[in-house]
Design a protein around this motif. Structure first.
Motif, PDB file in Angstrom:
ATOM      1  N   LYS A 138      72.193  16.790 -12.928  1.00  0.00           N
ATOM      2  CA  LYS A 138      71.980  18.068 -13.616  1.00  0.00           C
ATOM      3  C   LYS A 138      71.012  19.012 -12.912  1.00  0.00           C
ATOM      4  CE  LYS A 138      70.890  19.276 -18.370  1.00  0.00           C
ATOM      5  NZ  LYS A 138      70.448  18.799 -19.674  1.00  0.00           N
ATOM      6  N   ALA A 163      63.623  21.491 -11.940  1.00  0.00           N
ATOM      7  CA  ALA A 163      63.588  22.545 -12.978  1.00  0.00           C
ATOM      8  C   ALA A 163      62.245  23.260 -13.032  1.00  0.00           C
ATOM      9  CB  ALA A 163      63.929  21.958 -14.341  1.00  0.00           C
ATOM     10  N   ALA A 210      57.853  23.709 -11.964  1.00  0.00           N
ATOM     11  CA  ALA A 210      56.608  22.970 -12.169  1.00  0.00           C
ATOM     12  C   ALA A 210      56.644  22.413 -13.592  1.00  0.00           C
ATOM     13  CB  ALA A 210      55.419  23.891 -11.983  1.00  0.00           C
ATOM     14  N   ILE A 236      55.925  22.128 -17.064  1.00  0.00           N
ATOM     15  CA  ILE A 236      55.347  23.064 -18.036  1.00  0.00           C
ATOM     16  C   ILE A 236      54.402  22.325 -18.991  1.00  0.00           C
ATOM     17  CG2 ILE A 236      55.890  24.714 -19.876  1.00  0.00           C
ATOM     18  CD1 ILE A 236      58.660  25.073 -18.470  1.00  0.00           C
ATOM     19  N   GLY A 256      59.219  26.618  -9.613  1.00  0.00           N
ATOM     20  CA  GLY A 256      58.750  25.811  -8.491  1.00  0.00           C
ATOM     21  C   GLY A 256      59.880  25.064  -7.796  1.00  0.00           C
TER      22      GLY A 256
END
Ligand code: DAK
Length: 260
Positions: free
Chosen positions: A60, A64, A66, A68, A111
């Motif tokens: 997938k 995605a 840094a 959070i 990121g």
């Protein structure tokens, strides 16, 4: 296992690093940053590795962004310290003697898009998507991300990507030159292997010098970068690989570069 957040394997002159946090869509936490930096330092001096492939675990997501969840309680000092450590990692990637190839199958956000941009070549599946969603979190791509995208794809497109924060498909990233090769999902591994094996066949001396010059061109003014180019070009002419490369052409055979 030696790494908590990474997988690493090498063979046929290619080292493959997988960011391995699929449950968090491979988000970059502090451990990923630290481990990547340590692993890259080791690979930099490994003469058996001529190319590095960077990918994300699972179907997938490449990365995605840094993490959070780590940012919720961060204050300004933490943010600045983290920003410096992120920038040092991206600089380290660009300055690796070996070329880095990002193989992007899914989300490359925040990121994640930035770490892909710190690689030398980006190959994406048509199922991948890109973007800088940081603005939606009340921040912006603060780890050198705004400056780098501006230089890589130009200010007009970069500004819209940073300000709007929307997610865009790999096809658009390809049109912008952010992605170098775009393939159907089932072709991603083969195309990544193909590019890695092409790069692995070239002279490590020329590759290292060439990356130096391209970095200088990204980071310095025109005249200074050209001086670095001339020096680097001269050093190539001192190498056995240059003799091998030019002789092989004249003798109509494939060169066998030794990295000296
Ligand atoms: N961080 C932490 N966890 C993440 C994550 C992330 N960036 N992205 C996804 N996850 C986690 C989700 O929380 C969820 O875990 P659980 O909460 O279930 O435990 C799991 O991954 C699966 O995600 P979803 O359930 O959300 O999956 P969906 O398919 O529904 O959605 C998505 C996928 C990628 C659209 C969505 O997860 C999403 O919007 N993720 C956040 C993307 C994003 O905003 N990325 C940018 C992050 S900010 C700085 C340094 C660095 C940066 C900024 C400043 N300083 C030092 C100043 C960089 C910032 C960023 O990269």
């Amino acid at each position: 296992m030696r790494w908590e957040t990474l997988l690493y394997e090498s063979g046929d002159r290619v080292g493959t690093i997988t960011i391995n946090r699929p449950d968090a869509l491979n988000a970059l936490n502090l451990t990923v940053f630290a481990e990547l930096s340590e692993l890259l330092s080791e690979i930099a001096t490994d003469p058996e590795v001529r190319v590095i492939v960077l990918k994300g675990a699972g179907e997938k997501s490449f990365v995605a962004g840094a993490d959070i969840k780590e940012m919720v309680d961060m204050d300004r000092q933490d943010a600045e310290a983290r920003s410096w450590s992120g920038m040092r990692l991206y600089d380290q990637m660009r300055r690796m003697p070996q070329p880095l190839v990002a193989s992007i199958q899914g989300y490359a956000l925040g990121g994640g898009m930035l770490i892909a941009m710190a690689c030398d070549i980006r190959i994406a599946s048509t199922a991948a998507s890109f973007g800088y969603p940081e603005i939606k979190l009340g921040i912006f791509p603060g780890t050198g991300g705004t400056v780098l995208i501006d230089r890589l794809i130009g200010p007009a497109a970069a500004r819209a990507i940073c300000l709007l924060g929307d997610r865009f498909p790999a096809e658009r990233a390809y049109q912008l030159g952010l992605v170098n090769r775009l393939v159907e999902p089932e072709r991603l591994k083969a195309e990544t292997d193909n590019v890695a094996s092409t790069l692995a066949g070239y002279s490590p001396v020329a590759m290292r010098e060439l990356k130096n010059v391209l970095n200088a061109s990204l980071e310095l003014d025109f005249a200074s970068a050209r001086e670095i180019e001339i020096d680097a070009y001269g050093r190539c002419f001192d190498s056995e690989d240059r003799v091998e490369g030019t002789s092989a052409f004249v003798e109509k055979r494939t060169p066998d570069f030794k990295g000296r």
